[in-house]
Design an enzyme around this catalytic site. Sequence first.
Site, short mmCIF file in Angstrom:
data_model
loop_
_atom_site.label_atom_id
_atom_site.label_comp_id
_atom_site.label_asym_id
_atom_site.label_seq_id
_atom_site.Cartn_x
_atom_site.Cartn_y
_atom_site.Cartn_z
N SER A 1 0.84 -1.21 0.00
CA SER A 1 0.00 0.00 0.00
C SER A 1 0.88 1.26 0.00
O SER A 1 2.04 1.21 0.42
CB SER A 1 -0.91 -0.02 1.23
N CYS B 1 -3.77 -4.73 -7.92
CA CYS B 1 -3.34 -3.33 -8.03
C CYS B 1 -3.65 -2.78 -9.41
O CYS B 1 -3.60 -1.58 -9.63
CB CYS B 1 -1.85 -3.22 -7.76
#
Length: 501
Positions: free
Chosen positions: A226, A281
């Site tokens: 992240s 992602c």
Amino acid sequence: MQTLGNLINNEAVAGRSERHATVYNPATGEPRLYVSLSSADETREAIAAAQAAFDSWSKTPPLVRARVMFRFKTLLEERRDEVARLITSEHGKVFSDAQGEVTRGLEVVEFACGIPHLLKGEFSSNVGRDIDSNSLMQPLGVCAGITPFNFPAMVPLWMLPVAIACGNTFVLKPSEKDPSATMLIGELLAEAGLPAGVLNIVNGDKEAVDVLLTDERVQSVSFVGSTPIAEYIYKTASAHGKRCQALGGAKNHMVVMPDADPQQVVSSLMGAAYGSAGERCMAISVAVCVGDEVADKLIGMLKNEIGQMRTGPGLGVEPEPHMGPLVTREHQQKVSGYIDLGVEEGATLVCDGRGFKKVEGYENGFYVGPTLFDRVTPQMRIYQEEIFGPVLAVVRVDSFDEALKLVNDHEYGNGTSIFTRDGDTARQFEENVQVGMVGVNVPIPVPMAFHCFGGWKRSVFGPLNMHGPDGVRFFTRMKTVTRRWPTGIRAGADFAMPTMK
Ligand code: NAD
């Protein structure tokens, strides 16, 4: 329940720290195993093993290192389904998707098999009178990798084959949420003939990571996860003099032009938004519709498709569901919380994935069904933040310029795509969009292993991306030699066949 330890010097080593985490089977919600959270000392021992192996491995000819990769490739092909089963059992994605993940990782192994060619460097003769110059690409030393839960095989394989084939040794810290597939990959590399110490895997959390970021024996850090953690990793590793590539989060937009083929758009969006339950992602989480007509049509078709989707366990039921559970209960709650928030913020909830009817026998799994919001605006947090779940937001705009601006104004810049039949519009998009990976009528434009993977803006920290030419650059240090020989053998001639003496 079994406790997973570490892999040091090609041996499974039990964890000694007092701390451990629980790994769940997200399909059932049941605990599967414990994973040891390594102490700082255990992490330093892994670094020491990698340091000890470096001298010999770095001097091993690239061709010999490539042969280990060839054997590893064969083993990974043979055991692909075993790795995929472990991924599904701990991550939750459906089995066919897990198989696809392993294949994408394998492609980086195939790329690394060509390392003798990739390390050839450059040569210029006669850069000055009787002076030649050439570059050497030398390994860095001990390299570290820290990987996320969402691709427990593929993301480690973005790093390991290239780093190792370049002559480095490696310490990998996999995600503590689904470490088993990564551990099996480490075992297969050992089986392929990788010398002891070249790859070491330490399971753990921040305590282990912080050692990798600060220990002076570690030369480079590769991170995927992240954005807040990527930024921390980049700042800390850089402050400690390490080379760092840190890939972060994403909010990927698909721009839908009025001339796009609606069926092609809908089929692409369904897979891109809901495949792997949105835990990619490169998932598309925002559809930017140019014109209300496009949006109205898309919403109607998506609603219909979503109604036919099956959400359930990734293994064990036939036919295979389209989408599995989320990775943990906390993540399930976080994603459900974002759906609550979207409603509060005034977006139109077209399909609600909260509390849908679960497959019998899997009632305690961490599921959220496919969710669709219409009339999402850039001011909403559900637009700004990465949700990382099966939640698709439709944003309505009036023109291509407005769509482009929207994509460019977002803080993330990982992937994006445009669906259109007009070459000029597509070209404008390619040229002007501020995003690292761009698709034209391709919903998830993940570059192949021989190209580089990485985003722009707050989706990446550091100048070099993963695999492809950037991977080789990242894992090597360039040395340039300029050479002149004032006395030579020109005085006499040797008439015998030249041989290596
Ligand atoms: P995460 O950031 O929570 O964890 C990633 C790694 O960092 C794990 O190994 C974890 O143990 C470690 N970590 C977590 N907190 C830490 C801390 N405080 N200090 C040091 N290390 C810490 O990410 P995740 O939830 O595992 O993965 C999902 C995220 O990864 C999403 O944001 C997703 O977009 C991103 N991701 C990005 C890419 C890309 O290529 N840009 C690829 C895959 C995943």
